[in-house]
Design a protein around this motif. Structure first.
Motif, PDB file in Angstrom:
ATOM      1  N   CYS A   1      -3.557  16.156   1.740  1.00  0.00           N
ATOM      2  CA  CYS A   1      -3.416  16.924   0.603  1.00  0.00           C
ATOM      3  C   CYS A   1      -3.421  16.022  -0.599  1.00  0.00           C
ATOM      4  O   CYS A   1      -3.861  16.498  -1.663  1.00  0.00           O
ATOM      5  CB  CYS A   1      -2.358  18.109   0.550  1.00  0.00           C
ATOM      6  N   GLU A   2      -2.585  15.053  -0.503  1.00  0.00           N
ATOM      7  CA  GLU A   2      -2.630  13.919  -1.794  1.00  0.00           C
ATOM      8  C   GLU A   2      -4.004  13.425  -1.874  1.00  0.00           C
ATOM      9  O   GLU A   2      -4.485  13.415  -2.987  1.00  0.00           O
ATOM     10  CB  GLU A   2      -1.407  12.741  -1.344  1.00  0.00           C
ATOM     11  N   VAL A   3      -4.401  12.956  -0.932  1.00  0.00           N
ATOM     12  CA  VAL A   3      -6.046  12.440  -0.838  1.00  0.00           C
ATOM     13  C   VAL A   3      -6.794  13.434  -1.602  1.00  0.00           C
ATOM     14  O   VAL A   3      -7.518  13.114  -2.536  1.00  0.00           O
ATOM     15  CB  VAL A   3      -6.352  11.826   0.626  1.00  0.00           C
ATOM     16  N   GLU A   4      -6.886  14.685  -1.103  1.00  0.00           N
ATOM     17  CA  GLU A   4      -7.468  15.582  -1.771  1.00  0.00           C
ATOM     18  C   GLU A   4      -7.421  15.991  -3.086  1.00  0.00           C
ATOM     19  O   GLU A   4      -8.476  16.315  -4.035  1.00  0.00           O
ATOM     20  CB  GLU A   4      -7.550  16.854  -0.839  1.00  0.00           C
ATOM     21  N   THR A   5      -6.039  15.981  -3.429  1.00  0.00           N
ATOM     22  CA  THR A   5      -5.676  16.325  -4.893  1.00  0.00           C
ATOM     23  C   THR A   5      -6.165  15.111  -5.810  1.00  0.00           C
ATOM     24  O   THR A   5      -6.815  15.652  -6.760  1.00  0.00           O
ATOM     25  CB  THR A   5      -4.179  16.420  -4.902  1.00  0.00           C
ATOM     26  N   ILE A   6      -6.097  13.867  -5.489  1.00  0.00           N
ATOM     27  CA  ILE A   6      -6.648  12.817  -6.040  1.00  0.00           C
ATOM     28  C   ILE A   6      -8.209  12.782  -6.681  1.00  0.00           C
ATOM     29  O   ILE A   6      -8.802  12.709  -7.727  1.00  0.00           O
ATOM     30  CB  ILE A   6      -6.399  11.470  -5.669  1.00  0.00           C
ATOM     31  N   ILE A   7      -8.907  13.058  -5.495  1.00  0.00           N
ATOM     32  CA  ILE A   7     -10.248  13.284  -5.582  1.00  0.00           C
ATOM     33  C   ILE A   7     -10.588  14.531  -6.288  1.00  0.00           C
ATOM     34  O   ILE A   7     -11.644  14.653  -7.344  1.00  0.00           O
ATOM     35  CB  ILE A   7     -11.096  13.309  -4.266  1.00  0.00           C
TER      36      ILE A   7
ATOM     37  N   GLU B   1      -1.155   9.488   7.858  1.00  0.00           N
ATOM     38  CA  GLU B   1      -0.405   8.180   7.392  1.00  0.00           C
ATOM     39  C   GLU B   1      -0.905   7.633   6.355  1.00  0.00           C
ATOM     40  O   GLU B   1      -1.211   7.948   5.251  1.00  0.00           O
ATOM     41  CB  GLU B   1       0.095   7.273   8.679  1.00  0.00           C
ATOM     42  N   CYS B   2      -1.469   6.274   6.568  1.00  0.00           N
ATOM     43  CA  CYS B   2      -2.454   5.568   5.407  1.00  0.00           C
ATOM     44  C   CYS B   2      -3.545   5.281   6.091  1.00  0.00           C
ATOM     45  O   CYS B   2      -4.163   4.505   5.255  1.00  0.00           O
ATOM     46  CB  CYS B   2      -1.612   4.244   5.089  1.00  0.00           C
ATOM     47  N   ASN B   3      -4.413   6.234   6.828  1.00  0.00           N
ATOM     48  CA  ASN B   3      -5.787   5.910   7.091  1.00  0.00           C
ATOM     49  C   ASN B   3      -6.353   7.123   7.242  1.00  0.00           C
ATOM     50  O   ASN B   3      -6.169   8.094   7.940  1.00  0.00           O
ATOM     51  CB  ASN B   3      -5.763   5.283   8.743  1.00  0.00           C
ATOM     52  N   PHE B   4      -7.487   7.432   6.280  1.00  0.00           N
ATOM     53  CA  PHE B   4      -8.008   8.448   6.078  1.00  0.00           C
ATOM     54  C   PHE B   4      -9.559   8.525   5.945  1.00  0.00           C
ATOM     55  O   PHE B   4     -10.113   7.478   5.738  1.00  0.00           O
ATOM     56  CB  PHE B   4      -7.778   9.260   4.770  1.00  0.00           C
ATOM     57  N   THR B   5     -10.275   9.451   6.358  1.00  0.00           N
ATOM     58  CA  THR B   5     -11.692   9.548   6.229  1.00  0.00           C
ATOM     59  C   THR B   5     -12.115  10.729   5.204  1.00  0.00           C
ATOM     60  O   THR B   5     -11.259  11.938   5.413  1.00  0.00           O
ATOM     61  CB  THR B   5     -12.589   9.824   7.401  1.00  0.00           C
TER      62      THR B   5
ATOM     63  N   THR C   1      -0.436  -0.841  -3.217  1.00  0.00           N
ATOM     64  CA  THR C   1       1.051  -0.684  -2.902  1.00  0.00           C
ATOM     65  C   THR C   1       1.017  -0.579  -1.432  1.00  0.00           C
ATOM     66  O   THR C   1       2.427  -0.572  -0.742  1.00  0.00           O
ATOM     67  CB  THR C   1       1.718   0.359  -3.521  1.00  0.00           C
ATOM     68  N   GLY C   2      -0.033  -0.149  -0.579  1.00  0.00           N
ATOM     69  CA  GLY C   2       0.066  -0.229   0.672  1.00  0.00           C
ATOM     70  C   GLY C   2       0.369   1.220   1.176  1.00  0.00           C
ATOM     71  O   GLY C   2       0.395   1.483   2.362  1.00  0.00           O
ATOM     72  N   ARG C   3       0.509   2.154   0.168  1.00  0.00           N
ATOM     73  CA  ARG C   3       0.433   3.625   0.565  1.00  0.00           C
ATOM     74  C   ARG C   3      -0.718   4.074   1.318  1.00  0.00           C
ATOM     75  O   ARG C   3      -0.663   5.163   1.954  1.00  0.00           O
ATOM     76  CB  ARG C   3       0.876   4.343  -0.664  1.00  0.00           C
ATOM     77  N   LEU C   4      -1.708   3.446   1.131  1.00  0.00           N
ATOM     78  CA  LEU C   4      -3.189   3.697   1.665  1.00  0.00           C
ATOM     79  C   LEU C   4      -3.774   2.456   2.094  1.00  0.00           C
ATOM     80  O   LEU C   4      -3.682   1.551   1.430  1.00  0.00           O
ATOM     81  CB  LEU C   4      -4.128   4.454   0.671  1.00  0.00           C
ATOM     82  N   HIS C   5      -3.978   2.571   3.530  1.00  0.00           N
ATOM     83  CA  HIS C   5      -4.303   1.292   3.981  1.00  0.00           C
ATOM     84  C   HIS C   5      -6.045   1.149   4.310  1.00  0.00           C
ATOM     85  O   HIS C   5      -6.570   0.148   3.986  1.00  0.00           O
ATOM     86  CB  HIS C   5      -3.898   0.927   5.489  1.00  0.00           C
TER      87      HIS C   5
END
Length: 88
Positions: free
Chosen positions: A4-10, A25-29, A59-63
């Motif tokens: 949901c955080e990734v989607e909110t940013i986009i 975690e820190c790997n998304f498509t 920061t490593g929150r997203l790898h």
């Protein structure tokens, strides 16, 4: 990070886009369909989306972030090709 955080940013940067996020975690498509990509090559599309995640990547929150970016016409064509293959 959460999906949901990734989607909110986009969504904040591209409110007109259709977005699908998968992963954990820190790997998304992310699959993004937007008219904004019209006239852009794949590299331009990916750079634009990656720029939204500069801080979490540092920061490593997203790898890792895999980006699939389409115009509506490209996505429709891809869907039609898939349906034709299923019918054959």
């Amino acid at each position: 990070m959460q999906t949901c955080e990734v989607e909110t940013i986009i969504q904040a940067a591209m409110p007109e886009a259709d977005i699908d996020v998968s992963g954990e975690e820190c790997n998304f498509t992310v699959a993004i369909i937007s008219e904004r990509f019209e006239g852009q090559n794949l590299m331009q599309r990916q750079k634009g989306v990656l720029a939204l995640f500069e801080e979490p990547l540092k920061t490593g929150r997203l790898h890792a972030l895999t980006i699939k970016a389409f115009t509506p016409a490209q996505y429709a064509e891809m869907q039609n090709t898939f349906l034709v293959q299923l019918e054959s």
